[in-house]
Write a protein that holds these residues in place. Sequence first.
Motif, PDB file in Angstrom:
ATOM      1  N   TRP A  52       0.861  -1.173   0.000  1.00 21.84           N
ATOM      2  CA  TRP A  52       0.000   0.000   0.000  1.00 21.84           C
ATOM      3  C   TRP A  52       0.901   1.228   0.000  1.00 21.84           C
ATOM      4  O   TRP A  52       1.848   1.317   0.793  1.00 21.84           O
ATOM      5  N   GLU A  92      -5.756  -2.258  -6.208  1.00 17.17           N
ATOM      6  CA  GLU A  92      -6.682  -2.188  -5.085  1.00 17.17           C
ATOM      7  C   GLU A  92      -6.631  -0.804  -4.463  1.00 17.17           C
ATOM      8  O   GLU A  92      -5.556  -0.221  -4.294  1.00 17.17           O
ATOM      9  N   PHE A  93      -7.813  -0.282  -4.193  1.00 18.89           N
ATOM     10  CA  PHE A  93      -7.973   0.979  -3.480  1.00 18.89           C
ATOM     11  C   PHE A  93      -8.723   0.660  -2.194  1.00 18.89           C
ATOM     12  O   PHE A  93      -9.273  -0.429  -2.049  1.00 18.89           O
ATOM     13  N   ARG A  94      -8.749   1.569  -1.271  1.00 24.81           N
ATOM     14  CA  ARG A  94      -9.415   1.307   0.008  1.00 24.81           C
ATOM     15  C   ARG A  94     -10.913   1.075  -0.165  1.00 24.81           C
ATOM     16  O   ARG A  94     -11.528   0.388   0.641  1.00 24.81           O
ATOM     17  N   ASP A  95     -11.506   1.579  -1.267  1.00 24.17           N
ATOM     18  CA  ASP A  95     -12.956   1.459  -1.445  1.00 24.17           C
ATOM     19  C   ASP A  95     -13.376   0.661  -2.676  1.00 24.17           C
ATOM     20  O   ASP A  95     -14.560   0.490  -2.940  1.00 24.17           O
ATOM     21  N   ARG A  96     -12.387   0.190  -3.478  1.00 28.05           N
ATOM     22  CA  ARG A  96     -12.748  -0.558  -4.681  1.00 28.05           C
ATOM     23  C   ARG A  96     -11.505  -1.198  -5.296  1.00 28.05           C
ATOM     24  O   ARG A  96     -10.390  -0.962  -4.870  1.00 28.05           O
ATOM     25  N   HIS A 113      -2.952   3.120  -2.974  1.00 31.49           N
ATOM     26  CA  HIS A 113      -3.260   2.000  -3.866  1.00 31.49           C
ATOM     27  C   HIS A 113      -2.261   0.870  -3.648  1.00 31.49           C
ATOM     28  O   HIS A 113      -1.185   1.070  -3.092  1.00 31.49           O
TER      29      HIS A 113
END
Length: 119
Positions: free
Chosen positions: A41, A61-65, A83
């Motif tokens: 991250w 990957e993102f924290r919300d999607r 990310h």
Amino acid sequence: MRKVNVKEKFEKFSDHWNPRIVGELNGQQVKLAKLKGEFIWHSHEDEDEMFWIVKGKLKIEFRDRMVELNENEFFIVPRGVEHKPIAEEEVHVMLFEPASTQHTGKEKHDLTNNNQEFL
């Protein structure tokens, strides 16, 4: 001035998560990297980062999607957005980012490489 054969450049290295600089323009660097497994991250506080998939499939990957990228697709991660790239199989990626971009932002990790070589 010189032309660059991307396929030939990818054949010159085999390690993962270690971008190589293959060009520069207007303060930006064009980099090639092979990715496999999960990265860490991180974010880039002051720079956008563009991932162009040359070969394979990459998840970011993102924290919300999660964004999934296929060959010949690209995605720009906006500055400041945390990310984590994930490559289940080996992926060949072209990166466009300012020359000042730190590999893992403020994060320090065994994978961090801020002294990337020119190919």
